[in-house]
Enzyme design. Structure first.
Site, PDB file in Angstrom:
ATOM      1  N   HIS A 153       0.812  -1.214   0.000  1.00 20.22           N
ATOM      2  CA  HIS A 153       0.000   0.000   0.000  1.00 20.22           C
ATOM      3  C   HIS A 153       0.850   1.271   0.000  1.00 20.22           C
ATOM      4  O   HIS A 153       0.311   2.378  -0.156  1.00 20.22           O
ATOM      5  CB  HIS A 153      -0.950   0.006   1.211  1.00 20.22           C
ATOM      6  CG  HIS A 153      -2.250   0.691   0.938  1.00 20.22           C
ATOM      7  ND1 HIS A 153      -2.365   1.802   0.131  1.00 20.22           N
ATOM      8  CD2 HIS A 153      -3.512   0.424   1.362  1.00 20.22           C
ATOM      9  CE1 HIS A 153      -3.621   2.195   0.075  1.00 20.22           C
ATOM     10  NE2 HIS A 153      -4.355   1.365   0.807  1.00 20.22           N
ATOM     11  N   ARG A 154       2.155   1.142   0.164  1.00 17.54           N
ATOM     12  CA  ARG A 154       3.000   2.328   0.095  1.00 17.54           C
ATOM     13  C   ARG A 154       3.118   2.855  -1.324  1.00 17.54           C
ATOM     14  O   ARG A 154       3.370   4.046  -1.527  1.00 17.54           O
ATOM     15  CB  ARG A 154       4.403   2.005   0.640  1.00 17.54           C
ATOM     16  CG  ARG A 154       4.436   1.639   2.118  1.00 17.54           C
ATOM     17  CD  ARG A 154       5.818   1.184   2.546  1.00 17.54           C
ATOM     18  NE  ARG A 154       6.237  -0.018   1.833  1.00 17.54           N
ATOM     19  CZ  ARG A 154       7.427  -0.610   1.993  1.00 17.54           C
ATOM     20  NH1 ARG A 154       8.297  -0.085   2.846  1.00 17.54           N
ATOM     21  NH2 ARG A 154       7.726  -1.699   1.322  1.00 17.54           N
TER      22      ARG A 154
END
Length: 469
Positions: A442-443
């Site tokens: 999700h980064r």
């Protein structure tokens, strides 16, 4: 019979400079010889445990091709080493006599640790045996030894045995640099010849390159892993503390299982999320029946479809390694999870978006054959940019996959099963559907990115003619 892997060649003409630099007399490491001075060649050389992959920290001796007292020539395979991924022949680039085997077959040693001693002639064999006795007793080598040791098999990382830290390489001298340090130097345009190595034996570390580039030192990710797993680690005592279950048998991890365990724990430090998507597979199943006689597998069709979708959504093919930036990978290399005896490995279909399904199928057949024989080369299992895990052949309808370290996403594919489907006019029909779940970092990958990628992937699967182009 599986074809033998290409040997891990350590000839002077093919070994990279960082490895050839290891073949310097032990007493001369860390200092620059004066110009014009004659350098006396060492007559006893240590054979070190080589690093056969970027994740390898120790290796297990599968077998010795040469026994004590055997004379070996440059280029001869002297030992078979089991790394965390494969078994590889390791060659010597020196002539000599195997004077002493320090690590017998079946035992392990850390990367950089001496595993044997090579004497140049029979006269040096007693000296080598004496040195072997010193090493087995854990005694440091005396500076006044008549024959300083020299590396016969190169090893990039230093031995982790307790010893005084060697002097760093003087500035202006090109020391031994790790692969990560070389990559950082290339990215930040740092001249390694001007970097002072602070690692053991003057080895240039990534921290040295960052310091030379004026960057702030980065926290080591290994320190963050226990913190992420803190909730479970705090609630459950260490495994060594727990009493054994009566009647149970404790089996230690193999080298490969230990590597898989380490990677899975590291993956807990990544903030991952998961998205599922149902896909109709009737047309894909029809295409598969046509190309199956030509050796094309469903795994290859799925890998090809994923690669084509990744070409349109490069952020899903990207990776984040430092927590501060992400890298767009220029190649689309699909790693496919394969269960083998004693572990799990991910052979890589390189440039899967550029090759047709027939060439990919041939490559995949060769990779699986080599994987089951533990003969994959490092670039054949460590160069993936996206991973595919398919359990559909076992009838599994859905599952979640754990994100591999260094990748942005992994796709888990379930079985295709008959499902009642209603069309836009309200009419019911039975169609084959499969569910794919993608786990992403999700980064760098957001929900909308992953949803768009899955829509593209579904369109390719539901109209698969483009897979044959």
């Amino acid at each position: 019979m599986a074809t033998a892997p290409a040997p891990f060649s350590l000839s002077a003409s093919t070994v990279p400079a960082r490895l050839r630099a290891a073949a310097v007399p032990a007493g001369a490491r860390g200092r620059q010889p004066r110009r014009g001075r004659m350098v006396v060649r060492a007559k006893i050389r240590e054979i070190f445990m080589p690093a056969l992959s970027s994740t390898m920290t120790e290796g297990k001796i599968v077998s010795w091709a040469a026994s004590e007292g055997d004379r070996v020539n440059k280029g001869d395979a002297v030992v078979v080493v089991e790394s965390d991924k494969a078994d590889m022949d390791v060659e010597t680039f020196h002539d000599g006599i195997v004077a002493a085997v320090l690590v017998p077959a079946g035992e392990s040693a850390p990367v950089g640790a001496p595993i044997a001693l090579l004497a140049e002639s029979e006269e040096e064999v007693p000296l080598a045996l004496a040195k072997a006795k010193e090493l087995s007793n854990g005694q440091p080598q005396q500076a006044a030894a008549p024959a300083p040791a020299e590396d016969a098999l190169a090893t990039p990382p230093p031995p982790p045995t307790p010893a005084a830290a060697p002097a760093p390489v003087s500035a202006g001298t090109k020391g031994i640099a790790s692969p990560q340090a070389k990559n950082l130097a290339k990215q930040h345009r740092v001249d390694l010849a001007k970097v002072t190595g602070t690692g053991p034996y003057g080895r240039i570390t990534p921290e040295d390159v960052e310091a030379a580039a004026g960057m702030q030192p980065k926290p080591k990710p290994a320190a963050a892993s226990p913190a992420v797993a803190a909730p479970s680690a705090a609630a459950v005592p260490q495994a060594a503390v727990l009493p054994p279950v009566p009647g149970a048998t404790v089996v230690p991890f193999t080298t490969m299982q230990a590597a898989v365990s380490k990677n899975m724990v590291e993956s807990l430090a990544v903030p991952a999320f998961r998205v599922g998507y149902p896909i109709v597979t009737d047309k894909l199943d029809e295409l598969y029946e046509k190309v199956k006689p030509k050796g094309v597998t469903m795994t290859v069709l799925l890998a090809k479809a994923a690669a084509m979708a990744l070409a349109q959504h490069p952020v899903v093919n990207a990776s984040c390694r430092d927590g501060k930036s992400f890298t767009y990978n220029s190649n689309i290399n699909i790693a496919v999870a394969v269960a083998i005896d004693g572990g799990l490995i991910t052979p890589v279909l390189q440039d899967a978006d550029k090759l047709d399904i027939y060439l990919l199928s041939q490559n995949w057949k060769d990779l699986v054959k080599k994987a089951r024989a533990k003969q994959l080369q490092p670039n054949e299992y460590s160069s993936g940019t996206f991973t595919l895990s398919n359990l559909g052949m076992f009838g599994v309808d859905r599952f979640d996959a754990i994100l591999p370290p260094g990748q942005g996403a992994i796709m888990a594919v379930g079985a295709s099963k008959p499902t009642v489907v209603a069309d836009k006019d309200g009419f019911f029909s039975v169609k084959s559907k499969m569910l794919v779940n993608v786990t992403a970092d999700h980064r760098i990958v957001y929900g909308a990115d992953l949803a768009a990628f899955l829509q593209t992937f579904a369109k390719i699967i539901e109209d698969p003619e483009s897979l044959t182009l």
